[in-house]
Design an enzyme around this catalytic site. Structure first.
Site, PDB file in Angstrom:
ATOM      1  CG  HIS A 109      -1.808   0.982   1.360  1.00 14.32           C
ATOM      2  ND1 HIS A 109      -1.537   2.157   1.921  1.00 14.32           N
ATOM      3  CD2 HIS A 109      -3.330   0.970   1.117  1.00 14.32           C
ATOM      4  CE1 HIS A 109      -2.919   2.936   1.733  1.00 14.32           C
ATOM      5  NE2 HIS A 109      -3.906   2.218   1.464  1.00 14.32           N
ATOM      6  CG  ASP A 157       0.742  -2.548   6.072  1.00 13.12           C
ATOM      7  OD1 ASP A 157      -0.356  -2.756   6.973  1.00 13.12           O
ATOM      8  OD2 ASP A 157       0.653  -1.645   5.300  1.00 13.12           O
ATOM      9  CD  GLN A 210      -6.944  -4.519   3.836  1.00 11.63           C
ATOM     10  OE1 GLN A 210      -7.899  -5.399   3.867  1.00 11.63           O
ATOM     11  NE2 GLN A 210      -6.988  -3.182   3.584  1.00 11.63           N
ATOM     12  CE  LYS A 229      -7.184  -0.122   6.339  1.00  8.14           C
ATOM     13  NZ  LYS A 229      -8.098   0.319   4.865  1.00  8.14           N
ATOM     14  CB  CYS A 254      -3.592   3.144  -1.546  1.00  9.20           C
ATOM     15  SG  CYS A 254      -4.743   4.436  -1.504  1.00  9.20           S
TER      16      CYS A 254
HETATM   17  N1  PLP Z   1      -1.664  -0.625   4.651  1.00  9.93           N
HETATM   18  C1  PLP Z   1      -2.640  -1.405   4.060  1.00  9.93           C
HETATM   19  C2  PLP Z   1      -2.214  -2.834   3.554  1.00  9.93           C
HETATM   20  C3  PLP Z   1      -3.947  -1.060   3.814  1.00  9.93           C
HETATM   21  O1  PLP Z   1      -4.721  -1.659   3.081  1.00  9.93           O
HETATM   22  C4  PLP Z   1      -4.126   0.331   4.440  1.00  9.93           C
HETATM   23  C5  PLP Z   1      -5.477   1.003   4.016  1.00  9.93           C
HETATM   24  O2  PLP Z   1      -6.084   0.483   3.344  1.00  9.93           O
HETATM   25  C6  PLP Z   1      -3.148   1.041   4.872  1.00  9.93           C
HETATM   26  C7  PLP Z   1      -1.827   0.738   4.995  1.00  9.93           C
HETATM   27  C8  PLP Z   1      -3.246   2.533   5.413  1.00  9.93           C
HETATM   28  O3  PLP Z   1      -4.459   2.389   6.397  1.00  9.93           O
HETATM   29  P1  PLP Z   1      -4.722   3.880   7.190  1.00  9.93           P
HETATM   30  O4  PLP Z   1      -5.305   4.567   5.921  1.00  9.93           O
HETATM   31  O5  PLP Z   1      -5.714   3.138   8.194  1.00  9.93           O
HETATM   32  O6  PLP Z   1      -3.850   4.413   7.703  1.00  9.93           O
END
Ligand code: PLP
Length: 406
Positions: free
Chosen positions: A122, A200, A203, A226, A364
């Site tokens: 992401h 990370d 998800q 999430k 993203c």
């Molecule tokens: N990392 C992953 C794998 C994501 O799916 C997302 C959001 O869709 C993020 C990071 C960023 O999350 P946040 O916008 O809640 O900070």
């Protein structure tokens, strides 16, 4: 027993209509809906508990400080972290990664050092490292993927050198649904280097319960929203030895032991990394969300979601012109697809008329789409509260939309 009627009743939003049709919410990768238990905890905070933490001797302040610190312990237990002070409340995954990039970067990255990420990250797990590398004149490397959307782990040892200081990768891809073999990846890295490892988990946490000690990662990050919890709150798990070395990320109140006009002595963990009044009801709501999913049980959640994934995948592949991106055997309920050369926005807009929420675009992960040579997809991301009947309705609406657009 997994009682879907009871579960759906616990999510008030699932009874609303959109464009005159019952809402079908297939955008859980973007954010999940909230059970009543979480909404009630937040309402209760503002109705009965509202006060600032850590600063008062009065009853309300003492009560809410205890509740907030209990929430931290719930999260510690959930992640199986060794200490509760290894749990840092942040604004979300993005904020947690920025915190590590800032603090780790300050003490541990020098010109010529190397950071490794993957091609399926992401943007939140790409851009902070790009900025850090630019600032420090360090080098950013990538683990490539194959056509199925899996990491090419044979490439990883070739990327690791004595200059590798950090490896950051996603537990589950938000676009492909691939569940990465985190333990195996960490094993490879640990065998070849002393690099720190950030996972990370944005998800992953709605679908599984990570054990940070068993994984042996240095940092694990995720967002509350999430995981059926509130927006604006997230978690940075960090090993004590790293977090103790970190300089403050932001400064101000709440993170100090003493301040004179000349100098500040900072508080111990976790407060050292939590400047200012935090998202108090967010932390409490997140702990409640964890209690909620724990009560259902991740085994039940995975069983139900697997059934939904299998059904949706099989039926989608039966539609002429459909290409699914992300076909790993080990994947979760995220299905990205295109239909011929119809633009994902057109399909997304028509599905909305049927009350169906999916995501259209690059999700993203633009570097990932460079690999597949498409600008983006339609993404249906399902949760345990979705049903086979909803999938059937979605497929019917999709077929009608395709006919209209072809
Ligand atoms: N990392 C992953 C794998 C994501 O799916 C997302 C959001 O869709 C993020 C990071 C960023 O999350 P946040 O916008 O809640 O900070």
């Amino acid at each position: 027993m997994f009682d879907i009627t009871k579960i759906r009743d616990e999510f008030p939003i699932l009874t609303r209509t959109v464009n005159g049709k019952p809402l079908i919410y297939f955008d859980n990768g973007a954010t999940t809906q909230k059970p009543k238990q979480v909404i009630d905890a937040i309402t209760n905070y503002y109705t009965n508990q509202n006060s600032n933490i850590h600063r008062g001797v009065h009853t309300l302040s003492r009560e809410i400080t205890i509740a907030y610190e209990e929430a931290r312990k719930t999260i510690q237990k959930h992640l199986h972290a060794k200490f509760s002070h290894e749990i840092i409340f942040t604004k979300g995954t993005t904020d947690s990664i920025n915190l590590v990039a800032h603090c780790f970067g300050k003490i541990n990255i020098e010109s010529g050092d190397e950071i490794i990420i993957t091609q399926m990250e992401h943007h939140s797990n790409i851009v902070p490292w790009q900025l850090l590398c630019e600032e420090k004149k360090a080098i950013l490397k990538f683990i490539p993927i194959n056509q199925e959307g899996e990491l090419l782990l044979d490439e990883l040892p070739k990327l690791i050198t004595s200059k590798t200081k950090l490896v950051a990768f996603t537990h589950i891809s938000n676009t492909l649904g691939t569940i990465n073999p985190v333990k195996e990846i960490i094993h490879i890295i640990r065998n070849l280097s002393h690099a720190a490892i950030l996972v990370d988990g944005a998800q992953a946490v709605p679908h599984l319960q990570p054990d940070v000690q068993d994984l042996d990662c240095d940092f694990y990050v995720f967002s509350g929203h999430k995981l059926y919890g509130p927006t604006g709150v997230g978690i940075l798990y960090g090993k004590e030895e790293w977090l103790n070395k970190f300089p403050p990320y932001q400064s101000g109140g709440g993170i100090i032991k003493t301040v004179t006009l000349q100098k500040t002595e900072f508080a111990d963990l976790p407060l050292k990394l939590e400047a200012g009044t935090p998202h108090i009801e967010g932390g409490i709501g997140l702990a409640e969300a964890i209690n909620y999913v724990t009560n259902i049980g991740f085994e039940q959640i995975q069983k139900k979601e697997h059934e939904l994934l299998q059904y949706l995948t099989k039926k989608l592949l039966g539609i002429d012109g459909v290409t699914i991106y992300g076909t790993s055997k080990n994947k979760t309920t995220v299905v990205s697809f295109n239909v011929g050369d119809i633009h994902p926005f057109d399909i997304g807009t028509l599905l909305d008329k049927y009350g169906i929420a999916v995501r259209s675009g690059h999700h993203c992960t633009q570097p990932l789409w460079e690999f597949y040579h498409v600008p983006g997809t339609i993404r249906a991301s399902l949760s345990f509260y979705n049903t086979i009947e909803e999938i059937d309705y979605f497929l019917d609406a999709l077929n009608k939309s395709i006919r209209l657009l072809s």
